[in-house]
Design an enzyme around this catalytic site. Structure first.
Site, short mmCIF file in Angstrom:
data_model
loop_
_atom_site.label_atom_id
_atom_site.label_comp_id
_atom_site.label_asym_id
_atom_site.label_seq_id
_atom_site.Cartn_x
_atom_site.Cartn_y
_atom_site.Cartn_z
N SER A 23 0.92 -1.08 -0.14
CA SER A 23 -0.23 -0.08 0.11
C SER A 23 0.67 1.56 -0.30
O SER A 23 2.05 1.32 -0.92
CB SER A 23 -0.85 0.38 0.92
OG SER A 23 -2.00 0.89 0.74
N HIS A 48 -7.95 0.39 -0.12
CA HIS A 48 -8.13 -0.49 -1.12
C HIS A 48 -9.41 -0.49 -1.91
O HIS A 48 -10.00 -1.96 -2.04
CB HIS A 48 -7.91 -1.47 -1.23
CG HIS A 48 -6.15 -1.51 -0.47
ND1 HIS A 48 -5.48 -1.85 0.51
CD2 HIS A 48 -5.23 0.53 -0.62
CE1 HIS A 48 -4.32 -1.27 0.73
NE2 HIS A 48 -4.03 -0.40 -0.03
#
Length: 238
Positions: free
Chosen positions: A89, A195
């Protein structure tokens, strides 16, 4: 021995993580970031408490800077460069910086803008995340199909899949997970449903900056979160 460098995402922030590094030459990373962004950042690594570091904006910058300081210190002690870079991430931006795929100043601006937009998204529409332990992606998909506004967010590893969504949706999904005999549902201490489509506005907000930045061929392949493959083409990152 060949090695790769992997950087963590925002959940890795911890109070006082920078105190061991403040007198190290690698601390220059923090000083440079403060100059580029024209704001104080050292306090995130030295003084911020757990409550502050639980916020999206603070956590992302703290983890990015702490990771880069540690990498700069390590790099000075190893003879060979890594064969690959990767990051989870937020850590993917750290990896791009460490690999030279983006200039340091541009990378700091990218990370800061990402943190700002992520925080604004979290403030506008809260979200949560939870790890399903002892299950696979196929089961996680079924869990999410039984609730509204919940999605599979991370396929972390065999036996651990993360779902994310609105607080109400995640509560319903957690109950659905128990019905499907998922071994453990573990809430994650992060500030939003990362996400997922809940970040769509943040993604759109980041596009203008991405279109301005110059990306370069990295010193070694950078593994992308989207396909788990190493990439060297600068044009793919935006």
């Amino acid at each position: 021995m060949p090695y790769a460098v992997i950087f963590p995402g925002q959940g890795a922030a911890a109070p006082g993580a920078g105190r061991a590094w403040v007198d190290h030459p690698a601390w220059a990373v923090v000083t440079e970031a403060e100059a580029v962004l024209d704001r104080p950042l050292a306090s995130l690594l030295l003084d911020a408490d757990a409550q502050e570091l639980s916020t999206t904006g603070a956590s992302q910058m703290a983890v990015l800077l702490g990771s880069l300081v540690a990498w700069e210190a390590l790099r000075a002690q190893v003879d060979e460069p890594p064969v690959a870079f990767a990051g989870h991430s937020l850590g993917q931006i750290t990896a791009l910086l460490a690999a030279g795929a983006v200039d340091r100043g541009d990378g700091f601006r990218l990370a800061a803008r990402r943190a700002e937009l992520s925080q604004a998204s979290a403030d506008a529409r809260p979200g949560r995340m939870a790890a399903l332990v002892g299950t696979e992606v196929e089961v996680a998909v079924r869990v999410c199909q039984g609730a509204d506004d919940v999605w599979v967010a991370n396929d972390n590893a065999p036996g651990q899949v993360v779902i994310a969504g609105t607080p109400e949706g995640l509560t319903a999904a957690e109950e659905r997970a128990r019905q499907l005999r998922v071994r453990r549902v573990m809430p994650l201490d992060v500030g939003h449903a990362f996400h997922t489509p809940l970040l769509a506005d943040a993604a759109q907000g980041l596009r203008p900056l991405l279109d301005e930045l110059a990306f370069h061929e990295p010193a070694a392949p950078v593994v992308a979160n989207t396909d788990a493959l190493g990439h060297t083409d600068p044009g793919c990152w935006p």
